[in-house]
Design an enzyme around this catalytic site. Sequence first.
Site, PDB file in Angstrom:
ATOM      1  N   LYS A  98      -6.143   4.242  11.188  1.00 32.24           N
ATOM      2  CA  LYS A  98      -5.541   4.417  12.505  1.00 32.24           C
ATOM      3  C   LYS A  98      -6.357   5.351  13.398  1.00 32.24           C
ATOM      4  O   LYS A  98      -6.227   5.312  14.623  1.00 32.24           O
ATOM      5  CB  LYS A  98      -4.099   4.900  12.376  1.00 32.24           C
ATOM      6  CG  LYS A  98      -3.192   4.004  11.528  1.00 32.24           C
ATOM      7  CD  LYS A  98      -3.302   2.539  11.877  1.00 32.24           C
ATOM      8  CE  LYS A  98      -2.398   1.604  11.091  1.00 32.24           C
ATOM      9  NZ  LYS A  98      -2.550   1.623   9.635  1.00 32.24           N
ATOM     10  N   TYR A 129       7.576  -5.377   1.952  1.00 34.74           N
ATOM     11  CA  TYR A 129       6.744  -4.305   2.502  1.00 34.74           C
ATOM     12  C   TYR A 129       7.086  -2.975   1.828  1.00 34.74           C
ATOM     13  O   TYR A 129       8.259  -2.593   1.759  1.00 34.74           O
ATOM     14  CB  TYR A 129       6.958  -4.188   4.016  1.00 34.74           C
ATOM     15  CG  TYR A 129       6.252  -2.982   4.591  1.00 34.74           C
ATOM     16  CD1 TYR A 129       4.936  -3.068   5.007  1.00 34.74           C
ATOM     17  CD2 TYR A 129       6.887  -1.745   4.654  1.00 34.74           C
ATOM     18  CE1 TYR A 129       4.277  -1.960   5.500  1.00 34.74           C
ATOM     19  CE2 TYR A 129       6.230  -0.627   5.139  1.00 34.74           C
ATOM     20  CZ  TYR A 129       4.923  -0.744   5.564  1.00 34.74           C
ATOM     21  OH  TYR A 129       4.273   0.367   6.029  1.00 34.74           O
ATOM     22  N   TYR A 164      -0.708  -0.366   1.168  1.00 34.78           N
ATOM     23  CA  TYR A 164      -1.730  -1.207   1.796  1.00 34.78           C
ATOM     24  C   TYR A 164      -2.964  -1.410   0.902  1.00 34.78           C
ATOM     25  O   TYR A 164      -3.158  -2.485   0.351  1.00 34.78           O
ATOM     26  CB  TYR A 164      -2.174  -0.591   3.128  1.00 34.78           C
ATOM     27  CG  TYR A 164      -1.099  -0.547   4.179  1.00 34.78           C
ATOM     28  CD1 TYR A 164      -0.817  -1.676   4.950  1.00 34.78           C
ATOM     29  CD2 TYR A 164      -0.374   0.611   4.430  1.00 34.78           C
ATOM     30  CE1 TYR A 164       0.159  -1.641   5.930  1.00 34.78           C
ATOM     31  CE2 TYR A 164       0.601   0.655   5.409  1.00 34.78           C
ATOM     32  CZ  TYR A 164       0.864  -0.475   6.159  1.00 34.78           C
ATOM     33  OH  TYR A 164       1.833  -0.439   7.129  1.00 34.78           O
TER      34      TYR A 164
HETATM   35  C1  LIG Z   1      -1.884   0.580   8.787  1.00 29.12           C
HETATM   36  C2  LIG Z   1      -2.642   0.440   7.541  1.00 29.12           C
HETATM   37  C3  LIG Z   1      -3.255  -0.786   7.178  1.00 29.12           C
HETATM   38  C4  LIG Z   1      -3.079  -2.038   7.973  1.00 29.12           C
HETATM   39  O1  LIG Z   1      -3.761  -2.019   9.187  1.00 29.12           O
HETATM   40  P1  LIG Z   1      -3.189  -2.860  10.404  1.00 29.12           P
HETATM   41  O2  LIG Z   1      -4.120  -2.605  11.499  1.00 29.12           O
HETATM   42  O3  LIG Z   1      -1.784  -2.343  10.643  1.00 29.12           O
HETATM   43  O4  LIG Z   1      -3.144  -4.295   9.973  1.00 29.12           O
HETATM   44  C5  LIG Z   1      -3.991  -0.830   6.027  1.00 29.12           C
HETATM   45  N1  LIG Z   1      -4.129   0.258   5.237  1.00 29.12           N
HETATM   46  C6  LIG Z   1      -3.556   1.435   5.526  1.00 29.12           C
HETATM   47  C7  LIG Z   1      -3.726   2.562   4.584  1.00 29.12           C
HETATM   48  C8  LIG Z   1      -2.786   1.576   6.688  1.00 29.12           C
HETATM   49  O5  LIG Z   1      -2.207   2.746   6.960  1.00 29.12           O
END
Ligand SMILES: *Cc1c(COP(=O)(O)O)cnc(C)c1O
Length: 333
Positions: A49, A263, A289
């Site tokens: 992010k 999720y 993720y």
């Molecule tokens: C937010 C996030 C993702 C996914 O990215 P997006 O841009 O939301 O698809 C992947 N890995 C981590 C650790 C994240 O925080």
Amino acid sequence: MDLSCFPRICLGHFPTPLEPMAKLTALLGGPRLWIKRDDCTGLASGGNKTRKLEFLMAEAVAAHADIVITQGATQSNHARQTAAAAAKLGMKCLILLEDRTGSTDPNYVDNGNVMLNRLHGATVERRAGGTNMQQEMEIAAERLRSEGARPYVIPGGGSNPVGALGYVNAAFELIEQAASRGLKIDYLVHATGSAGTQAGLVAGLYAANSDIRLLGIGTRAPKEKQEQMVYDLACRTLDHMGMQHKLAPEVVVANCDYVGSGYGIPTSGMVEAVQMLARTEGLLLDPVYSGKGMAGLVDLIRKGYFKPTDNVVFLHTGGSVALFGYPAAFEYE
Ligand SMILES: *Cc1c(COP(=O)(O)O)cnc(C)c1O
């Protein structure tokens, strides 16, 4: 293609390293595995992010905002990086957390990212799962405006054409890194959620005319919905860049076979992948993720999806702070 015309504030450490994963490659018997360390972006323990926030926070500053509002799941890494960015820029931060998992583990509810949100001085409010979070942010923004504040609303995951520019840049960065060491990348694999990361990469690879094949591993939505979200945002990002384009829908590939029951809900593949990377490469993935993304990559390798000579880069999107929200998932011995 040059992004220097878009306002950007430096928040992270770039370029992030591109490193070989020799032990994991040996353990799995190929392909040649690499890792792009976007867990090392530097802001409040890093993550994907930060790249998006460099562009989003520049807009917030240009709009003379004095408070940013964003939203995410309870253990949102995006919320934590936004809270840190706001602190650094002297803005307040309001975070709306949606209870998407129903977990009542106090570690999940208050530790990990939630603890860090508060440490960075953000105000944290909770919402029930299934709440229209975009609408909740608008309501909060309206309330703040009526009190004389100047809020700037950042969508969940920072995923809009402005935030996605961060991953257009990441695509350029990776292409340059690979070229400078004579590496031909065949595949780039990463976890995909709110779609901004994959959409930015799709747009960046398209703009650079690269033949790297991009594979998103889904963490929430079913395949068709995920691919549609990525495709739409990639097109809007190319529009925002002022690029003429005819983006083929086939360049957007998301494999959503590794979400499990939902999720943020642990899977055995995720636990195996987190443990494997911790023990072979000394790397910390996350349970929501990158752990599921790596579980997908490992399973596809075992199924022979890649050629042994392929160079496969896993984009580590960060998130290890969330491990402290999930201690029960790793109580296996
Ligand atoms: C937010 C996030 C993702 C996914 O990215 P997006 O841009 O939301 O698809 C992947 N890995 C981590 C650790 C994240 O925080």
